[in-house]
Design an enzyme around this catalytic site. Structure first.
Site, mmCIF file in Angstrom:
data_model
loop_
_atom_site.group_PDB
_atom_site.id
_atom_site.type_symbol
_atom_site.label_atom_id
_atom_site.label_comp_id
_atom_site.label_asym_id
_atom_site.label_seq_id
_atom_site.Cartn_x
_atom_site.Cartn_y
_atom_site.Cartn_z
ATOM 1 N N ASP A 111 0.846 -1.200 0.000
ATOM 2 C CA ASP A 111 0.000 0.000 0.000
ATOM 3 C C ASP A 111 0.883 1.252 0.000
ATOM 4 O OD1 ASP A 111 -2.233 1.577 0.137
ATOM 5 O OD2 ASP A 111 -2.745 1.060 2.210
ATOM 6 N N GLU A 114 2.805 5.086 -3.942
ATOM 7 C CA GLU A 114 2.866 6.060 -5.062
ATOM 8 C C GLU A 114 4.234 6.729 -5.169
ATOM 9 O OE1 GLU A 114 0.341 5.792 -2.815
ATOM 10 O OE2 GLU A 114 -0.991 4.786 -4.215
ATOM 11 N N ARG A 193 -1.350 -0.804 -4.730
ATOM 12 C CA ARG A 193 -2.249 0.328 -4.972
ATOM 13 C C ARG A 193 -1.762 1.145 -6.172
ATOM 14 N NH1 ARG A 193 -3.989 4.685 -0.392
ATOM 15 N NH2 ARG A 193 -2.012 5.678 -0.932
ATOM 16 N N ASP A 209 -8.742 4.282 -2.874
ATOM 17 C CA ASP A 209 -9.739 4.682 -1.877
ATOM 18 C C ASP A 209 -10.993 5.259 -2.520
ATOM 19 O OD1 ASP A 209 -7.544 3.988 -0.440
ATOM 20 O OD2 ASP A 209 -7.191 5.947 0.447
ATOM 21 N N HIS A 267 -13.245 -3.860 1.560
ATOM 22 C CA HIS A 267 -12.172 -3.137 2.259
ATOM 23 C C HIS A 267 -12.693 -1.751 2.575
ATOM 24 C CE1 HIS A 267 -8.141 -0.795 1.756
ATOM 25 N NE2 HIS A 267 -8.239 -1.208 3.000
#
Ligand SMILES: *[C@@H]1O[C@H](CO)[C@@H](O)[C@H](O)[C@H]1NC(C)=O
Ligand SMILES: *[C@@H]1O[C@H](CO)[C@@H](O)[C@H](O)[C@H]1NC(C)=O
Length: 281
Positions: A111, A114, A193, A209, A267
């Site tokens: 996670d 980025e 992610r 998200d 999630h």
């Protein structure tokens, strides 16, 4: 617990997640396990092998003056591994091997890669250079290239962060995939992610998200189909939505849709108490 899961034919996939050293359980669990990609640089001082060993092996991204760039993620101040450096990939494998010998996880969920950063650029800010403030800045979140991530002038083995930012998640996915394959001797399960062209070979992806609303449920369909075009077959969207309060109707419908996602997972963030009344999850 993991051994019991395995006896029942279940798998256990762990998120690489931040821990506060003061929390006994997580301190034990995370002894050898790196956090997000961000590695806590302060807690517990001189007693956190991923950081101490990483420091010795020179695996972290540097700032423009050649010092380790310190940002801030869940555990507080963190250093960021430079996965373009082969030594970093070896260190990452050693961390995963050490942890896996204690907790035989079946896969890893990577996670915040980025990479996300809660301060802009670094704890010290960023120098004012053309890399941070190029003549043309696209409409990125936060309005500057280093918003929510590292300084563009940060130095990695292969190049500046300016040139490599979008590939951070790809390089972490590659390192994680190769490490798990060596440690477990099987085809690895990795879930990332961040994504980039080619990541489908090393990792699955979820779309991050999303909000708990009908519009996001609807947009999840083209999102998942597009990732198939991008060569990422294993993709899914947070069922019932991640942010905000879900409702029973939304959650039921999203479960029905999610049954057709290649990667089906519920999630949700921690803060939405209303959810538990409506979901089995
Ligand atoms: C680089 O990091 C060092 C150590 O944290 C800090 O003293 C220095 O100001 C930083 N340089 C820049 C340009 O941010
Ligand atoms: C979700 O519900 C909780 C409890 O009712 C409430 O405190 C919170 O503000 C709600 N969140 C949103 C985003 O509506």
């Amino acid at each position: 617990m993991v051994e019991e899961f395995h006896r029942r034919g279940m798998k256990y996939i762990l998120i690489l997640m931040a821990a506060k050293a003061s929390q006994l359980l997580t301190a034990v669990l995370c002894w050898f396990l790196p956090q997000d990609p961000g590695i806590s640089s302060t807690s517990p001082t001189e007693n956190y092998p991923p950081f101490d060993d990483g420091l010795k092996r020179d695996v972290f991204i540097k700032n423009v003056t050649g010092h380790i760039l310190i940002g801030k993620v869940w555990p507080g101040p963190t250093a960021f591994p430079d996965f373009t450096n082969p030594e970093t990939r070896q260190w990452w494998e050693d961390c995963i091997r050490g942890f896996h010998s204690k907790v035989p996880v079946d896969g890893l969920w990577i996670d915040m890669n980025e990479p996300a950063n809660f301060v802009q650029g670094s704890m010290e800010g960023c120098p004012h250079t053309d890399l941070e403030d190029p003549p043309y800045t696209p409409r990125v979140v936060g309005g500057e290239l280093n918003s929510g991530t590292l300084c563009m002038s940060a130095q990695r083995r292969q190049s500046t962060h300016y040139n490599l930012h979008n590939m951070y998640g790809l390089t972490e996915a590659y390192a994680t995939n190769r490490a798990l394959a060596k440690v477990r001797g099987k085809r690895p399960f990795v879930l990332s992610r961040s994504s980039y062209s080619g990541i489908g070979r090393f990792s699955g992806v979820w779309t991050g998200d999303v909000r708990s609303d009908w519009e996001q449920l609807r947009f999840s369909i083209p999102a998942v189909l597009q990732f198939s075009l991008f060569g990422v077959p294993l993709v899914g969207v947070d069922i019932c939505g991640f942010e905000g309060n879900t409702t029973e109707e939304l959650c039921v419908r999203w479960m029905q849709l999610g049954a057709f996602y290649p990667f089906m997972r519920d999630h949700h963030d921690n803060f939405n108490a209303v959810r538990s009344k409506h979901c089995f999850c």
